[in-house]
Design a protein around this motif. Structure first.
Motif, mmCIF file in Angstrom:
data_model
loop_
_atom_site.group_PDB
_atom_site.id
_atom_site.type_symbol
_atom_site.label_atom_id
_atom_site.label_comp_id
_atom_site.label_asym_id
_atom_site.label_seq_id
_atom_site.Cartn_x
_atom_site.Cartn_y
_atom_site.Cartn_z
ATOM 1 N N ASN A 17 0.839 -1.202 0.000
ATOM 2 C CA ASN A 17 0.000 0.000 0.000
ATOM 3 C C ASN A 17 0.874 1.252 0.000
ATOM 4 O OD1 ASN A 17 -2.333 -1.504 0.084
ATOM 5 N ND2 ASN A 17 -2.676 -1.251 2.274
ATOM 6 N N THR A 18 1.606 1.474 -1.074
ATOM 7 C CA THR A 18 2.545 2.588 -1.090
ATOM 8 C C THR A 18 2.647 3.169 -2.500
ATOM 9 O OG1 THR A 18 4.750 3.256 -0.332
ATOM 10 C CG2 THR A 18 4.601 1.133 -1.483
ATOM 11 N N THR A 19 3.683 3.950 -2.736
ATOM 12 C CA THR A 19 3.899 4.579 -4.036
ATOM 13 C C THR A 19 5.142 3.993 -4.699
ATOM 14 O OG1 THR A 19 5.345 6.318 -3.174
ATOM 15 C CG2 THR A 19 2.957 6.741 -3.117
ATOM 16 N N HIS A 20 5.294 4.275 -5.982
ATOM 17 C CA HIS A 20 6.480 3.795 -6.692
ATOM 18 C C HIS A 20 7.757 4.427 -6.137
ATOM 19 C CE1 HIS A 20 4.790 1.239 -9.781
ATOM 20 N NE2 HIS A 20 3.818 2.116 -9.955
ATOM 21 N N GLN A 21 7.712 5.710 -5.812
ATOM 22 C CA GLN A 21 8.908 6.368 -5.281
ATOM 23 C C GLN A 21 9.350 5.724 -3.976
ATOM 24 O OE1 GLN A 21 11.166 8.959 -6.446
ATOM 25 N NE2 GLN A 21 12.120 7.743 -4.832
ATOM 26 N N MET A 22 8.409 5.505 -3.065
ATOM 27 C CA MET A 22 8.765 4.871 -1.797
ATOM 28 C C MET A 22 9.242 3.448 -2.016
ATOM 29 S SD MET A 22 5.901 6.293 0.839
ATOM 30 C CE MET A 22 5.765 8.050 1.201
ATOM 31 N N MET A 23 8.619 2.747 -2.965
ATOM 32 C CA MET A 23 9.038 1.371 -3.209
ATOM 33 C C MET A 23 10.462 1.309 -3.753
ATOM 34 S SD MET A 23 8.422 -1.708 -2.766
ATOM 35 C CE MET A 23 6.715 -1.674 -2.252
ATOM 36 N N ARG A 24 10.850 2.287 -4.545
ATOM 37 C CA ARG A 24 12.245 2.311 -5.017
ATOM 38 C C ARG A 24 13.206 2.433 -3.833
ATOM 39 N NH1 ARG A 24 9.849 4.677 -9.762
ATOM 40 N NH2 ARG A 24 9.669 6.739 -8.791
ATOM 41 N N TRP A 25 12.862 3.252 -2.846
ATOM 42 C CA TRP A 25 13.685 3.351 -1.638
ATOM 43 C C TRP A 25 13.722 1.999 -0.915
ATOM 44 C CZ3 TRP A 25 10.724 8.272 0.327
ATOM 45 C CH2 TRP A 25 11.126 9.388 -0.435
ATOM 46 N N HIS A 26 12.559 1.348 -0.816
ATOM 47 C CA HIS A 26 12.467 0.108 -0.052
ATOM 48 C C HIS A 26 13.226 -1.031 -0.736
ATOM 49 C CE1 HIS A 26 9.815 2.445 2.249
ATOM 50 N NE2 HIS A 26 8.671 2.112 1.703
ATOM 51 N N VAL A 27 13.132 -1.092 -2.056
ATOM 52 C CA VAL A 27 13.861 -2.143 -2.783
ATOM 53 C C VAL A 27 15.363 -1.974 -2.579
ATOM 54 C CG1 VAL A 27 14.434 -2.977 -5.091
ATOM 55 C CG2 VAL A 27 12.042 -2.614 -4.449
ATOM 56 N N GLU A 28 15.813 -0.741 -2.521
ATOM 57 C CA GLU A 28 17.236 -0.502 -2.235
ATOM 58 C C GLU A 28 17.600 -0.993 -0.844
ATOM 59 O OE1 GLU A 28 20.501 3.157 -2.239
ATOM 60 O OE2 GLU A 28 18.459 3.493 -2.974
ATOM 61 N N ALA A 29 16.739 -0.692 0.133
ATOM 62 C CA ALA A 29 16.995 -1.161 1.497
ATOM 63 C C ALA A 29 16.995 -2.686 1.565
ATOM 64 C CB ALA A 29 15.945 -0.597 2.454
ATOM 65 N N LEU A 30 16.235 -3.317 0.677
ATOM 66 C CA LEU A 30 16.158 -4.778 0.623
ATOM 67 C C LEU A 30 17.204 -5.369 -0.319
ATOM 68 C CD1 LEU A 30 12.268 -5.015 0.604
ATOM 69 C CD2 LEU A 30 13.787 -5.771 2.467
ATOM 70 N N GLU A 31 18.187 -4.555 -0.683
ATOM 71 C CA GLU A 31 19.351 -4.971 -1.474
ATOM 72 C C GLU A 31 18.972 -5.576 -2.833
ATOM 73 O OE1 GLU A 31 21.949 -7.349 0.956
ATOM 74 O OE2 GLU A 31 22.413 -5.652 2.287
ATOM 75 N N HIS A 32 17.876 -5.076 -3.388
ATOM 76 C CA HIS A 32 17.480 -5.409 -4.768
ATOM 77 C C HIS A 32 17.271 -6.900 -4.996
ATOM 78 C CE1 HIS A 32 18.109 -1.266 -6.096
ATOM 79 N NE2 HIS A 32 19.188 -1.262 -5.330
ATOM 80 N N TRP A 33 16.807 -7.611 -3.968
ATOM 81 C CA TRP A 33 16.514 -9.026 -4.145
ATOM 82 C C TRP A 33 15.195 -9.254 -4.872
ATOM 83 C CZ3 TRP A 33 20.344 -12.114 -3.949
ATOM 84 C CH2 TRP A 33 21.370 -11.964 -3.020
ATOM 85 N N PHE A 34 14.358 -8.217 -4.978
ATOM 86 C CA PHE A 34 13.027 -8.397 -5.560
ATOM 87 C C PHE A 34 13.031 -8.167 -7.059
ATOM 88 C CE2 PHE A 34 11.948 -8.406 -1.183
ATOM 89 C CZ PHE A 34 10.826 -9.216 -1.128
ATOM 90 N N ASP A 35 12.211 -8.980 -7.738
ATOM 91 C CA ASP A 35 12.123 -8.927 -9.193
ATOM 92 C C ASP A 35 11.121 -7.884 -9.677
ATOM 93 O OD1 ASP A 35 13.799 -11.400 -10.007
ATOM 94 O OD2 ASP A 35 12.439 -12.180 -8.477
ATOM 95 N N ASP A 36 10.083 -7.622 -8.879
ATOM 96 C CA ASP A 36 9.029 -6.709 -9.330
ATOM 97 C C ASP A 36 8.184 -6.320 -8.133
ATOM 98 O OD1 ASP A 36 7.454 -5.199 -11.034
ATOM 99 O OD2 ASP A 36 7.028 -6.851 -12.408
ATOM 100 N N TRP A 37 7.240 -5.408 -8.372
ATOM 101 C CA TRP A 37 6.318 -5.011 -7.308
ATOM 102 C C TRP A 37 5.011 -4.537 -7.903
ATOM 103 C CZ3 TRP A 37 10.858 -1.654 -7.528
ATOM 104 C CH2 TRP A 37 10.639 -0.411 -8.121
ATOM 105 N N LEU A 38 3.986 -4.502 -7.042
ATOM 106 C CA LEU A 38 2.692 -3.904 -7.355
ATOM 107 C C LEU A 38 2.315 -3.062 -6.156
ATOM 108 C CD1 LEU A 38 0.236 -3.903 -9.390
ATOM 109 C CD2 LEU A 38 -0.789 -5.624 -7.872
#
Length: 256
Positions: A116-137
């Motif tokens: 339940n967030t935005t693309h900008q925040m998710m970009r920050w979060h994926v970085e914090a998660l060391e880019h292990w994720f392939d995609d998001w919604l």
């Protein structure tokens, strides 16, 4: 086709407590009650998600801050909007998360975030998660917030979940586990808050994500639940009265 794991983000993988800590700090800076401010902010955050037409999460935060000003009879919250946005950039993974994600990728899983967030925040979060994720919604895509079934149905379509071996992993029971159950998804409840488990239809329960790889048993049908440590939970927390009490009275474990 790769097996796929979908994850909730806040409270499951990332610790969102800095947001509520900042709300309390803003109140302290004005000589106001931190506890009351956090209660008001969290309450309006939920009301704006579920009681109004859809607005993006960053815009929703501003409105929640404006309601804090109104309820606290001050003008010090909305003026701190940029601080509230940027604090999301500081969210860090729980201690068990990064090592577990690395193992899951080594096992060949595709990893996807539903939040339940935005693309900008998710970009920050994926970085914090060391880019292990392939995609998001995110809600910015779906124009609705979990637990709205439309969010999960869009995830099914985008990631072709109906034809793939799939588990959904989340801390949010009302926000994620209940709707996932309604759609017949396999799911794992990450019970970080050690909430009481009732009686009812079984769902996998873990208190962290380090054992996700062994808990995600793809041997059964899509709507079958798997057992873990003999724990079962109640599939009946979806009533509005429970939700309102949970969000407003127990804001310290508010997650989404």
């Amino acid at each position: 086709m790769k097996k796929i794991l979908t994850f909730d983000c806040y409270g499951t993988l990332l610790d969102p407590s800095p947001l509520y800590g900042l709300i309390g700090q803003i109140a302290k800076e004005q000589g106001l009650s931190s506890e009351k401010a956090i209660h008001i902010f969290s309450s309006y955050e939920d009301r704006l998600m579920y009681g109004e037409s859809f607005i993006k999460y960053d815009e929703l935060l501003l409105q929640a801050l404006m309601y804090c000003d109104m309820e606290m009879n001050c003008d010090g919250f909305a003026s701190q909007y940029e601080r509230v946005i940027l604090v999301h950039k500081t969210f860090q993974p729980f201690p068990d998360v990064l090592a577990a994600l690395r193992v899951l990728k080594e096992m060949g899983y595709e990893l996807v975030l539903l939040s339940n967030t935005t693309h900008q925040m998710m970009r920050w979060h994926v970085e914090a998660l060391e880019h292990w994720f392939d995609d998001w919604l995110v809600a910015e895509d779906t124009k609705c917030y979990k637990p709205d079934l439309r969010f999960f149905q869009m995830a099914e379509q985008k990631f072709d979940l109906r034809t793939r071996e799939h588990f959904h992993i989340a801390k949010g029971y009302w926000w994620d586990i209940v709707p996932a159950s309604k759609l017949g998804w396999r799911k794992i409840w990450v019970n970080r808050a050690h909430l009481k488990k009732g009686k009812g239809n079984g769902t996998t329960v873990l208190d962290g994500i380090e054992r996700i790889g062994s808990a995600a048993d793809f041997g059964g049908e899509q709507d079958n639940s798997v057992k873990s440590k003999g724990l079962k939970i109640q599939e009946g927390f979806e009533s509005p009265s429970f939700y309102i009490y949970f969000c407003i009275s127990v804001y310290e474990i508010h997650i989404f």
